[in-house]
Enzyme design. Sequence first.
Site, PDB file in Angstrom:
ATOM      1  N   ASN A   1       0.737  -1.207  -0.016  1.00  0.00           N
ATOM      2  CA  ASN A   1      -0.048  -0.025   0.117  1.00  0.00           C
ATOM      3  C   ASN A   1       0.967   1.098  -0.038  1.00  0.00           C
ATOM      4  O   ASN A   1       2.163   1.186  -0.202  1.00  0.00           O
ATOM      5  CB  ASN A   1      -1.047  -0.052   1.193  1.00  0.00           C
ATOM      6  CG  ASN A   1      -0.322   0.024   2.516  1.00  0.00           C
ATOM      7  OD1 ASN A   1       0.855   0.303   2.555  1.00  0.00           O
ATOM      8  ND2 ASN A   1      -0.971  -0.405   3.613  1.00  0.00           N
TER       9      ASN A   1
ATOM     10  N   ASP B   1      -9.398  -9.109  -0.933  1.00  0.00           N
ATOM     11  CA  ASP B   1      -8.688  -8.408   0.182  1.00  0.00           C
ATOM     12  C   ASP B   1      -8.797  -6.966  -0.192  1.00  0.00           C
ATOM     13  O   ASP B   1      -8.747  -6.038   0.714  1.00  0.00           O
ATOM     14  CB  ASP B   1      -7.395  -8.774   0.413  1.00  0.00           C
ATOM     15  CG  ASP B   1      -6.575  -8.099   1.381  1.00  0.00           C
ATOM     16  OD1 ASP B   1      -6.735  -8.264   2.516  1.00  0.00           O
ATOM     17  OD2 ASP B   1      -5.524  -7.200   1.007  1.00  0.00           O
TER      18      ASP B   1
END
Length: 312
Positions: free
Chosen positions: A27, A216
């Site tokens: 991320n 996810d």
Amino acid sequence: MLRGPVGKMLSRLAIITSRIMGPDDANIVGNVHGGTILKMIEDAGCIIGTRHCNTQTGDRCVAALARVERTDFLYPMFIGEVAHVSAEITYTSKHSVEVQVNVLSENILTGAKKVTNKATLWYVPLSLRNVDKIIEVPPIEYTSTESEELGKKRYEAQKLERMETKERNGEVITPVSFPEPYTVGFSQSSLIHLIGPSDCTLHGFVHGGVTMKLMDEVAGIVAARHCKTNIVTASVDAINFHRKIKKGCVITISGRMTFTSNKSMEIEVFVDADSLLETDKGKYRAVTAFFTYISLDKENKPLPVPPLKVGI
């Protein structure tokens, strides 16, 4: 015998794969996505499951993912670390294979290593000639009668839970107009994806790891919308693969917040599939799971989670 990347001798019932984590795996703050790790886990499980099921004569087959048991994310993994994924077959029934997987992260600058994940996966071998035909699984030798009995108990337990999950598969996630912050409608999210050849196995059906990665991503969006902070996957409850998803299908992955505590969020995720070529079959529920996320500050320390407003 096979030799693993760290020099460990492995039997044909075990395998180790390794990969360095890059920016595309993480991320915006450098934490590796839980979906990336889940996909690596499934890749290793598919390899060892398929390899084992083809040790006998007869139809060639591919191990198709049927279920993933609860998976805990013990420690975060970061860009630049190496993920070592080890998979081992621990139980076989007539038509299914249990694979247990461990993930070890290695900091190649300091040499520090830690176990980040443990997972149990169940596979069913499908014939390459006829995708609706399930191949019999070659039996394995157990270290003791006790280990075989424990494996049988795990098999029966997951089989029962899969049946119970199928019975409550009719729920849908509907859009909410002008939802208030911290409500279910405010953070619920969906993602639409066309299944292409690169997503699929030799059968032309989607890899379980591809589906889990997309699930996810959606769960992460739900968690981020609720908290407005850095969030990471803490655990995944059992992921059940109810029906196969074929190349050319459009899948809708939908997620909604179902529970919050002071430190974590539970998010339910559905995957619905709709074939563009076989329109007479209609849309169907293919996969279901619950994801748990936690909120982190800039130092990767847990933050309190805003409470979920219900009944609004």
